[in-house]
Design a protein around this motif. Structure first.
Motif, PDB file in Angstrom:
ATOM      1  N   PHE A 145       0.810  -1.212   0.000  1.00  0.00           N
ATOM      2  CA  PHE A 145       0.000   0.000   0.000  1.00  0.00           C
ATOM      3  C   PHE A 145       0.848   1.270   0.000  1.00  0.00           C
ATOM      4  CE2 PHE A 145       0.255  -1.969   4.192  1.00  0.00           C
ATOM      5  CZ  PHE A 145       0.863  -0.988   4.965  1.00  0.00           C
ATOM      6  N   SER A 146       2.113   1.209   0.449  1.00  0.00           N
ATOM      7  CA  SER A 146       2.924   2.418   0.559  1.00  0.00           C
ATOM      8  C   SER A 146       3.524   2.855  -0.780  1.00  0.00           C
ATOM      9  CB  SER A 146       4.053   2.213   1.576  1.00  0.00           C
ATOM     10  OG  SER A 146       3.541   2.071   2.879  1.00  0.00           O
ATOM     11  N   MET A 151      -0.966   2.326  -5.805  1.00  0.00           N
ATOM     12  CA  MET A 151      -1.911   3.414  -5.558  1.00  0.00           C
ATOM     13  C   MET A 151      -3.337   3.022  -5.918  1.00  0.00           C
ATOM     14  SD  MET A 151      -1.096   6.120  -8.629  1.00  0.00           S
ATOM     15  CE  MET A 151      -1.547   5.752 -10.331  1.00  0.00           C
ATOM     16  N   SER A 152      -3.519   2.069  -6.828  1.00  0.00           N
ATOM     17  CA  SER A 152      -4.853   1.611  -7.203  1.00  0.00           C
ATOM     18  C   SER A 152      -5.138   0.208  -6.697  1.00  0.00           C
ATOM     19  CB  SER A 152      -5.012   1.646  -8.729  1.00  0.00           C
ATOM     20  OG  SER A 152      -4.826   2.953  -9.224  1.00  0.00           O
ATOM     21  N   GLY A 193      -9.722  -1.300  -2.418  1.00  0.00           N
ATOM     22  CA  GLY A 193     -10.987  -0.597  -2.339  1.00  0.00           C
ATOM     23  C   GLY A 193     -11.017   0.425  -3.452  1.00  0.00           C
ATOM     24  N   TYR A 194     -11.871   1.431  -3.317  1.00  0.00           N
ATOM     25  CA  TYR A 194     -11.945   2.411  -4.391  1.00  0.00           C
ATOM     26  C   TYR A 194     -12.043   3.819  -3.833  1.00  0.00           C
ATOM     27  CZ  TYR A 194     -16.979   2.475  -3.429  1.00  0.00           C
ATOM     28  OH  TYR A 194     -18.197   2.593  -2.829  1.00  0.00           O
ATOM     29  N   GLU A 195     -11.634   4.771  -4.663  1.00  0.00           N
ATOM     30  CA  GLU A 195     -11.801   6.183  -4.346  1.00  0.00           C
ATOM     31  C   GLU A 195     -13.036   6.750  -5.035  1.00  0.00           C
ATOM     32  OE1 GLU A 195      -8.225   8.388  -5.018  1.00  0.00           O
ATOM     33  OE2 GLU A 195      -6.989   7.036  -3.809  1.00  0.00           O
ATOM     34  N   THR A 196     -13.360   6.233  -6.220  1.00  0.00           N
ATOM     35  CA  THR A 196     -14.569   6.632  -6.927  1.00  0.00           C
ATOM     36  C   THR A 196     -15.062   5.469  -7.760  1.00  0.00           C
ATOM     37  OG1 THR A 196     -15.534   8.120  -8.584  1.00  0.00           O
ATOM     38  CG2 THR A 196     -13.168   7.657  -8.777  1.00  0.00           C
ATOM     39  N   LEU A 197     -16.374   5.292  -7.806  1.00  0.00           N
ATOM     40  CA  LEU A 197     -16.961   4.246  -8.651  1.00  0.00           C
ATOM     41  C   LEU A 197     -16.939   4.623 -10.121  1.00  0.00           C
ATOM     42  CD1 LEU A 197     -19.990   3.071  -6.481  1.00  0.00           C
ATOM     43  CD2 LEU A 197     -18.000   1.711  -7.137  1.00  0.00           C
ATOM     44  N   LEU A 198     -16.608   5.872 -10.426  1.00  0.00           N
ATOM     45  CA  LEU A 198     -16.569   6.293 -11.820  1.00  0.00           C
ATOM     46  C   LEU A 198     -15.516   5.518 -12.619  1.00  0.00           C
ATOM     47  CD1 LEU A 198     -16.868  10.161 -11.300  1.00  0.00           C
ATOM     48  CD2 LEU A 198     -18.664   8.570 -12.069  1.00  0.00           C
ATOM     49  N   LYS A 234     -10.630  -3.382   7.670  1.00  0.00           N
ATOM     50  CA  LYS A 234     -10.515  -1.945   7.903  1.00  0.00           C
ATOM     51  C   LYS A 234     -11.462  -1.251   6.927  1.00  0.00           C
ATOM     52  CE  LYS A 234      -7.302   1.937   8.250  1.00  0.00           C
ATOM     53  NZ  LYS A 234      -5.908   2.402   8.090  1.00  0.00           N
ATOM     54  N   PRO A 235     -12.256  -0.292   7.408  1.00  0.00           N
ATOM     55  CA  PRO A 235     -13.326   0.234   6.562  1.00  0.00           C
ATOM     56  C   PRO A 235     -12.902   1.322   5.588  1.00  0.00           C
ATOM     57  CG  PRO A 235     -13.448   1.214   8.730  1.00  0.00           C
ATOM     58  CD  PRO A 235     -12.353   0.188   8.791  1.00  0.00           C
ATOM     59  N   GLN A 236     -11.889   2.089   5.924  1.00  0.00           N
ATOM     60  CA  GLN A 236     -11.533   3.257   5.131  1.00  0.00           C
ATOM     61  C   GLN A 236     -10.127   3.709   5.541  1.00  0.00           C
ATOM     62  OE1 GLN A 236     -14.268   6.370   6.281  1.00  0.00           O
ATOM     63  NE2 GLN A 236     -14.220   5.712   8.401  1.00  0.00           N
ATOM     64  N   GLU A 237      -9.618   4.678   4.808  1.00  0.00           N
ATOM     65  CA  GLU A 237      -8.304   5.241   5.108  1.00  0.00           C
ATOM     66  C   GLU A 237      -7.185   4.233   4.839  1.00  0.00           C
ATOM     67  OE1 GLU A 237      -6.856   7.450   9.055  1.00  0.00           O
ATOM     68  OE2 GLU A 237      -6.172   5.414   8.775  1.00  0.00           O
ATOM     69  N   PRO A 238      -6.578   4.287   3.682  1.00  0.00           N
ATOM     70  CA  PRO A 238      -6.614   5.414   2.771  1.00  0.00           C
ATOM     71  C   PRO A 238      -7.734   5.398   1.728  1.00  0.00           C
ATOM     72  CG  PRO A 238      -4.953   3.869   2.053  1.00  0.00           C
ATOM     73  CD  PRO A 238      -5.501   3.332   3.330  1.00  0.00           C
ATOM     74  N   SER A 239      -8.278   4.226   1.400  1.00  0.00           N
ATOM     75  CA  SER A 239      -9.315   4.210   0.370  1.00  0.00           C
ATOM     76  C   SER A 239     -10.624   4.746   0.934  1.00  0.00           C
ATOM     77  CB  SER A 239      -9.525   2.785  -0.163  1.00  0.00           C
ATOM     78  OG  SER A 239      -8.364   2.303  -0.792  1.00  0.00           O
ATOM     79  N   LYS A 240     -11.444   5.293   0.038  1.00  0.00           N
ATOM     80  CA  LYS A 240     -12.745   5.802   0.466  1.00  0.00           C
ATOM     81  C   LYS A 240     -13.594   4.679   1.027  1.00  0.00           C
ATOM     82  CE  LYS A 240     -16.944   7.931  -1.443  1.00  0.00           C
ATOM     83  NZ  LYS A 240     -17.548   8.504  -2.663  1.00  0.00           N
ATOM     84  N   HIS A 241     -13.595   3.545   0.342  1.00  0.00           N
ATOM     85  CA  HIS A 241     -14.328   2.377   0.821  1.00  0.00           C
ATOM     86  C   HIS A 241     -13.484   1.146   0.528  1.00  0.00           C
ATOM     87  CE1 HIS A 241     -18.064   0.081   1.818  1.00  0.00           C
ATOM     88  NE2 HIS A 241     -17.351  -0.844   1.210  1.00  0.00           N
ATOM     89  N   GLN A 242     -13.052   0.485   1.576  1.00  0.00           N
ATOM     90  CA  GLN A 242     -12.232  -0.718   1.404  1.00  0.00           C
ATOM     91  C   GLN A 242     -13.113  -1.958   1.456  1.00  0.00           C
ATOM     92  OE1 GLN A 242      -8.555   1.663   3.430  1.00  0.00           O
ATOM     93  NE2 GLN A 242      -8.730  -0.470   4.034  1.00  0.00           N
TER      94      GLN A 242
END
Length: 435
Positions: A145-146, A151-152, A193-198, A234-242
């Motif tokens: 993750f680092s 990053m994705s 996880g994702y930062e945006t579903l787009l 873990k639910p979040q951080e760094p991703s919006k939704h993990q």
């Protein structure tokens, strides 16, 4: 080799509850026998290599505050110095286990092959120190993750080459964990996880993550690794939704991909809070579903919105966590890993020792309170009283019957339920008697 980093600090000893020595145990007595086992064997403490040694004291708003002689870890000399300091700290604390990510312990190479050579060299260095009396390895894991390549995500990355890189990384870490006699192997997908579903195909990413975890399990059996494979919610951080949001979400994932009999959970206090749960909720969920494995013990600052990874200091919270662990039979191969870090203003070597001493004492106090509650049986008796109606022949018949049969009990006039007190305040007062 004495690095001198902890000069003037003696090995930590148990001095009892009346001690005022900040570098002595007041409650954690590793040799105290409770329920037929030494306290050390119940709690199975581990020190996290990353927060204790790799972290440089940065936060989202400022750079490093720690100036350690092994920072930055950019060559093997510094990596070995850090290992020397680590095992000196382990000897001072006397805990039975430690944990690492690969990136914590070796410098990043220019190529995968160079990173692998660095990793294998430091694993051999660790092995020598462990053979000389150092602690055992509770679990190993891979940091995916680092580095910017992740990053994705790792297993969920849209680039199949990153998936392959992640597979090679995990294979190396599993081999190293096996070589060091590790009790478990953990996967925490910090960016799965994702930062945006787009720009996210969630179904495909989940399928890839499911396949990746099946590959890990297949490899475990191929090499004869006897430890648990665990994932860490873990639910979040760094991703919006993990995708590994909490214990229940992880169990659904394991079921979908046929892994519920192969993979357990490593649960963290701070992650539970981020998910909007209590730690005991996550533990009770995992134990009731048969996927409890181990814990990361820490806490969050309830006035901050992120995972602050502080050392535990709340005995009632810790007591309830261990109460549910004890009711599930206690740890088997898991343990209590301090996934906790100093505050960035706590600069001195003494702070690092004192933080672990305090955390171990808080856990010991909470554990002994949990043991007392189990022995007293008050909470269990209250549960049995509250649910006793389900032990009647009529209730058991209803559960084995149909919806129409259950409805018929009401229509016949035989059933007229009246609310009964849940006695929450009385039970909270009961817990306070022990903590």
């Amino acid at each position: 080799m004495n690095t001198g980093f902890f000069d003037g600090i003696s090995p930590v000893r148990y001095e009892g509850p009346d001690s005022t020595n900040p570098l002595a145990f007041r409650h954690y007595n590793p040799d105290e026998v409770i329920m037929g086992k030494r306290m050390e064997e119940h709690l199975r403490f581990a020190v996290a290599y990353w927060h204790s040694l790799a972290w440089e004291g940065g936060d989202p708003f400022g750079g490093h505050t720690f100036e350690r002689p092994w920072h930055p870890q950019n060559d093997m000399g510094r990596a070995k110095l850090k290992a020397d300091v680590a095992f000196e700290m382990f000897a001072l604390l006397g805990q039975p286990f430690y944990c690492w990510h690969d990136a914590d312990i070796r410098p990043e190479g220019a190529t995968f092959a160079e990173s692998q050579r660095n990793f294998e060299e430091i694993i051999d260095y660790f092995a020598g120190k462990m053979d000389a009396g150092g602690p055992r390895l509770l679990w190993g894991t891979a940091n995916m993750f680092s580095h910017r390549r992740f990053m994705s995500g790792a297993a969920t990355n849209p680039d199949p080459d990153v998936f392959a890189w992640a597979a090679a990384t995990v294979k190396n870490c599993m081999d190293a964990t096996q070589k060091l006699g590790g009790e478990n192997y953990v996967l925490w997908g910090g960016r799965e996880g994702y930062e945006t579903l787009l720009n996210t195909d969630m179904g495909r990413e989940l399928d890839h993550m499911g396949r990746f975890l099946n590959m890990v399990v297949e490899y475990k059996h191929k090499i004869g690794f006897k430890g648990q494979i665990m994932v860490e919610p873990k639910p979040q951080e760094p991703s919006k939704h993990q995708y590994d949001y909490d214990a229940a979400t992880c169990y659904g994932f394991l079921q979908k991909y046929g892994l519920e009999g192969e993979v357990t959970l490593n649960l963290e206090q701070g992650h539970a809070i981020l998910a909007g749960h209590s730690f005991e909720h996550e533990i009770a969920t995992a134990t009731s579903l048969g996927v409890f494995g181990s814990i990361d013990m820490n806490r969050n600052d309830y006035q901050s919105g992120w995972d602050t990874d502080q050392f535990p200091n709340n005995v009632p919270e810790v007591a309830l966590a261990y109460y549910h662990i004890l009711n599930a039979g206690g740890f088997t191969r898991g343990g209590t890993n301090f996934d906790a870090k100093l505050r960035r203003q706590s600069l001195d070597p003494q702070d690092l020792i004192a933080a672990h001493v305090g955390g171990m004492d808080v856990c010991a106090r909470g554990f002994k309170a949990a043991v007392a509650m189990v022995a007293d049986g008050g909470l269990q008796a209250a549960l049995e009283t509250r649910y006793c109606g389900w032990d009647t022949p009529e209730a058991r018949t209803m559960l084995g019957g149909s919806l129409e049969q259950a409805a018929a009990r009401v229509v016949s006039g035989d059933v007229d339920p009246q609310p009964r007190s849940g006695r929450q305040e009385m039970l909270e007062n009961y817990v306070n008697r022990f903590v």
